[in-house]
Write a protein that holds these residues in place. Sequence first.
Motif, PDB file in Angstrom:
ATOM      1  N   HIS A  55       0.826  -1.203   0.000  1.00 51.31           N
ATOM      2  CA  HIS A  55       0.000   0.000   0.000  1.00 51.31           C
ATOM      3  C   HIS A  55       0.867   1.263   0.000  1.00 51.31           C
ATOM      4  N   ALA A  56       1.867   1.291   0.869  1.00 53.37           N
ATOM      5  CA  ALA A  56       2.732   2.473   0.959  1.00 53.37           C
ATOM      6  C   ALA A  56       3.464   2.720  -0.353  1.00 53.37           C
ATOM      7  N   LEU A  57       3.943   1.660  -0.976  1.00 59.00           N
ATOM      8  CA  LEU A  57       4.659   1.827  -2.243  1.00 59.00           C
ATOM      9  C   LEU A  57       3.713   2.271  -3.350  1.00 59.00           C
ATOM     10  N   ASN A  78      14.144  -5.768   2.635  1.00 63.72           N
ATOM     11  CA  ASN A  78      14.525  -6.006   1.241  1.00 63.72           C
ATOM     12  C   ASN A  78      13.920  -7.300   0.710  1.00 63.72           C
ATOM     13  N   LYS A  79      13.868  -8.303   1.554  1.00 63.61           N
ATOM     14  CA  LYS A  79      13.264  -9.583   1.167  1.00 63.61           C
ATOM     15  C   LYS A  79      11.767  -9.398   0.907  1.00 63.61           C
ATOM     16  N   GLN A  80      11.101  -8.614   1.758  1.00 61.90           N
ATOM     17  CA  GLN A  80       9.663  -8.375   1.576  1.00 61.90           C
ATOM     18  C   GLN A  80       9.400  -7.561   0.308  1.00 61.90           C
ATOM     19  N   VAL A  81      10.270  -6.609   0.003  1.00 65.50           N
ATOM     20  CA  VAL A  81      10.117  -5.833  -1.226  1.00 65.50           C
ATOM     21  C   VAL A  81      10.194  -6.761  -2.440  1.00 65.50           C
ATOM     22  N   GLU A  82      11.122  -7.720  -2.413  1.00 68.69           N
ATOM     23  CA  GLU A  82      11.239  -8.685  -3.497  1.00 68.69           C
ATOM     24  C   GLU A  82       9.957  -9.498  -3.663  1.00 68.69           C
TER      25      GLU A  82
END
Length: 85
Positions: A55-57, A78-82
């Motif tokens: 949501h934030a992104l 970083n892992k969650q962004v991936e």
Amino acid sequence: IPSTAHEYALLDALTSKNPGSVEVLLQNLLSEGKNPFLLLSLIGRNFSQYLSLKHALSQGTPLGTVRERLGISPWIFNKQVEVIK
């Protein structure tokens, strides 16, 4: 109770949609004596973070700001962004 490598592997298996691995890892964690409610909490917390991150992104919030707001360590973040991309 600190997370173990098996718990992180379980989260990876869930996000990669690998039901066979999820079942095996979950059985292993439970046979090690992990509390099923703590595992459920771990899964729920991580997926809540995924949703908050997504949501934030989508709102254009910078990655650094999102990480600070969520209070997640850089390597987990970083892992969650991936996962969500």
